[in-house]
Scaffold this active site. Structure first.
Site, PDB file in Angstrom:
ATOM      1  N   GLY A  14      -4.620  -7.063  10.763  1.00  0.00           N
ATOM      2  CA  GLY A  14      -4.608  -5.970   9.792  1.00  0.00           C
ATOM      3  C   GLY A  14      -5.141  -6.380   8.442  1.00  0.00           C
ATOM      4  O   GLY A  14      -6.350  -6.420   8.205  1.00  0.00           O
TER       5      GLY A  14
ATOM      6  N   ASN B  25      -4.949   6.442  16.519  1.00  0.00           N
ATOM      7  CA  ASN B  25      -3.596   6.387  15.958  1.00  0.00           C
ATOM      8  C   ASN B  25      -3.284   7.783  15.414  1.00  0.00           C
ATOM      9  O   ASN B  25      -4.109   8.385  14.718  1.00  0.00           O
ATOM     10  CB  ASN B  25      -3.534   5.323  14.858  1.00  0.00           C
ATOM     11  CG  ASN B  25      -2.143   5.195  14.267  1.00  0.00           C
ATOM     12  OD1 ASN B  25      -1.595   6.146  13.728  1.00  0.00           O
ATOM     13  ND2 ASN B  25      -1.573   4.004  14.356  1.00  0.00           N
TER      14      ASN B  25
ATOM     15  N   ILE C 276       4.881  -4.919  14.178  1.00  0.00           N
ATOM     16  CA  ILE C 276       5.562  -3.944  13.359  1.00  0.00           C
ATOM     17  C   ILE C 276       4.591  -3.216  12.411  1.00  0.00           C
ATOM     18  O   ILE C 276       3.506  -3.730  12.125  1.00  0.00           O
ATOM     19  CB  ILE C 276       6.650  -4.638  12.458  1.00  0.00           C
ATOM     20  CG1 ILE C 276       6.008  -5.757  11.630  1.00  0.00           C
ATOM     21  CG2 ILE C 276       7.794  -5.123  13.274  1.00  0.00           C
ATOM     22  CD1 ILE C 276       6.948  -6.449  10.627  1.00  0.00           C
TER      23      ILE C 276
ATOM     24  N   GLY D  48       1.477  -8.079  12.108  1.00  0.00           N
ATOM     25  CA  GLY D  48       2.215  -8.424  10.885  1.00  0.00           C
ATOM     26  C   GLY D  48       1.768  -9.786  10.389  1.00  0.00           C
ATOM     27  O   GLY D  48       2.274 -10.812  10.843  1.00  0.00           O
TER      28      GLY D  48
ATOM     29  N   ASN E  62       0.846  -1.199   0.000  1.00  0.00           N
ATOM     30  CA  ASN E  62       0.000   0.000   0.000  1.00  0.00           C
ATOM     31  C   ASN E  62       0.870   1.234   0.000  1.00  0.00           C
ATOM     32  O   ASN E  62       1.997   1.229   0.512  1.00  0.00           O
ATOM     33  CB  ASN E  62      -0.951   0.006   1.205  1.00  0.00           C
ATOM     34  CG  ASN E  62      -0.304   0.592   2.448  1.00  0.00           C
ATOM     35  OD1 ASN E  62      -0.226   1.821   2.603  1.00  0.00           O
ATOM     36  ND2 ASN E  62       0.216  -0.271   3.309  1.00  0.00           N
TER      37      ASN E  62
ATOM     38  N   ILE F 137      -0.950   4.513   0.694  1.00  0.00           N
ATOM     39  CA  ILE F 137      -2.122   5.372   0.905  1.00  0.00           C
ATOM     40  C   ILE F 137      -1.671   6.818   1.129  1.00  0.00           C
ATOM     41  O   ILE F 137      -2.321   7.759   0.692  1.00  0.00           O
ATOM     42  CB  ILE F 137      -2.958   4.856   2.101  1.00  0.00           C
ATOM     43  CG1 ILE F 137      -3.322   3.366   1.921  1.00  0.00           C
ATOM     44  CG2 ILE F 137      -4.206   5.707   2.311  1.00  0.00           C
ATOM     45  CD1 ILE F 137      -4.091   3.015   0.681  1.00  0.00           C
TER      46      ILE F 137
ATOM     47  N   CYS G 215       5.197   5.356   9.241  1.00  0.00           N
ATOM     48  CA  CYS G 215       4.541   5.292   7.931  1.00  0.00           C
ATOM     49  C   CYS G 215       5.594   5.323   6.822  1.00  0.00           C
ATOM     50  O   CYS G 215       6.419   6.243   6.771  1.00  0.00           O
ATOM     51  CB  CYS G 215       3.580   6.469   7.743  1.00  0.00           C
ATOM     52  SG  CYS G 215       2.893   6.451   6.069  1.00  0.00           S
TER      53      CYS G 215
ATOM     54  N   GLY H 218       0.545  -8.407   5.348  1.00  0.00           N
ATOM     55  CA  GLY H 218      -0.098  -9.692   5.073  1.00  0.00           C
ATOM     56  C   GLY H 218       0.785 -10.873   5.456  1.00  0.00           C
ATOM     57  O   GLY H 218       1.892 -10.695   5.996  1.00  0.00           O
TER      58      GLY H 218
ATOM     59  N   LEU I 260      -1.253   8.354   4.063  1.00  0.00           N
ATOM     60  CA  LEU I 260      -1.838   8.993   5.244  1.00  0.00           C
ATOM     61  C   LEU I 260      -3.146   9.743   4.927  1.00  0.00           C
ATOM     62  O   LEU I 260      -3.452  10.772   5.530  1.00  0.00           O
ATOM     63  CB  LEU I 260      -0.788   9.933   5.860  1.00  0.00           C
ATOM     64  CG  LEU I 260      -0.868  10.336   7.309  1.00  0.00           C
ATOM     65  CD1 LEU I 260      -1.198   9.165   8.215  1.00  0.00           C
ATOM     66  CD2 LEU I 260       0.461  10.953   7.724  1.00  0.00           C
TER      67      LEU I 260
END
Ligand code: RRO
Length: 313
Positions: free
Chosen positions: A264, A98, A190, A242, A68, A70, A129, A216, A72
């Site tokens: 996640g 967060n 992590i 993780g 990803n 994204i 990030c 993943g 933020l």
């Protein structure tokens, strides 16, 4: 069987949480998932001002994982307070905000805006990030910045303060130690690993920013090793994260030293993954006559095995 878990006086229903960025702000999935069954929700990272994030393409599938970038994207702290917090009023699980920022001052402003909110039970601070130019990894890979951010935020809240660390460093345990020394209550281990993928037909990168964060099942063994390394180095609890998709994955993380786990990427496949994991974990504990999940924490039997990690800790 005791499932609950305490952090700085806050009691969580259980040790199973959903990871930031994979569950929005909680409200979007409340019709699909019984949020009351979770330990808590880590919100999408919040910054002071709303952010659109990076241009598309922002996600790409990989073998056993996803990338990803994204960047933020989020609605900003004010809109979160006005529009999202009211929708979480009746929810019986914890809400952990967060926070991500591009300066120490911004971290402090976002935390100060959220701290008086009763519905916010604690903070997870994103210093990891991989997809923004300012802040993100430039902070998370700098020990003195992680220390400073933890120190400044600790002064401003009595609620649980959890530092979310990046694996994109040589020794994550040094960062966990720095966070612990400045008063963090826990660390999340992590965030995503830097990765990339290329379209062989167009010869272009699959993400607009070329590199992104890999998550993943592909990263589970790395995450486990980082949790184990951290467990050897600090006394504060670790949120293991993780590639956790099943209760069996979660048990591996508990045994390696995690006190709680976050689901996640698996939420994108099955929004109920965390609830199903929590139920599987409870069944395992009953079958094995474990009366408190805490009995599993750090209970890996490594007699006779030699970890290279231990030699430089
Ligand atoms: O928004 C993102 O691109 C992002 C964030 Br804030 C993060 O912490 N980890 C990640 O993989 N992506």
């Amino acid at each position: 069987m005791t499932e609950s878990f305490n952090l700085r006086g806050v009691r969580f229903n259980n040790r199973v949480f959903v990871a930031s960025g994979t569950f929005g702000y909680g409200n979007e999935v409340s019709e699909l998932v019984d949020l009351d069954k979770l330990g808590g929700i880590m919100t999408k990272s919040l910054s002071l001002k709303p952010r659109d994030g990076n241009p598309p393409a922002r996600v790409a599938e990989t073998s056993a994982g996803m990338l990803n970038s994204i960047g933020l994207a989020n609605i900003g702290v004010q809109k979160f307070i006005e529009e999202k917090i009211p929708t979480l009023d009746g929810v019986a699980c914890a809400v952990i905000a967060n926070i991500a920022a591009s300066s120490v001052e911004e971290y402090c402003s976002v935390l100060e805006a959220l701290d008086p909110q009763k519905r916010v039970d604690g903070f997870e601070i994103n210093v990891s990030c991989p997809n923004v130019k300012e802040g993100g990894l430039s902070f998370g890979t700098d020990l003195s910045m992680v220390s400073l951010i933890t120190k400044e935020l600790r002064k401003r809240t009595r609620k649980p303060l959890i530092m979310k660390l990046t694996p994109n460093v040589s020794h994550i345990s040094e960062f966990a130690r720095a966070a612990e020394a400045e008063g963090a209550d826990a660390v999340s281990v992590i965030n995503t690993l830097i990765g990339m993928a290329v379209n062989i037909h167009t010869r272009k990168p699959k993400l607009s920013t070329v590199t992104g964060g890999l998550s993943g099942p592909a990263i589970k063994p790395i995450a486990l090793a980082k949790v184990f390394e951290t467990y050897k180095a600090v006394k504060i609890p670790i949120f293991g994260i993780g590639g956790i998709s099943t209760w069996e994955d979660a048990i591996e993380f508990f045994l390696a030293g995690a006190s709680a786990v976050q689901v996640g990427t698996a939420n994108f496949v099955n929004p109920n993954a965390a609830v199903e994991l929590k139920e599987g974990l409870a069944r395992y504990c009953e079958t094995h006559l474990i009366n408190d999940v805490s009995q599993l924490v750090g209970a890996m039997i490594a007699d006779g095995s030699v970890s290279v990690i231990q030699s430089w800790l």
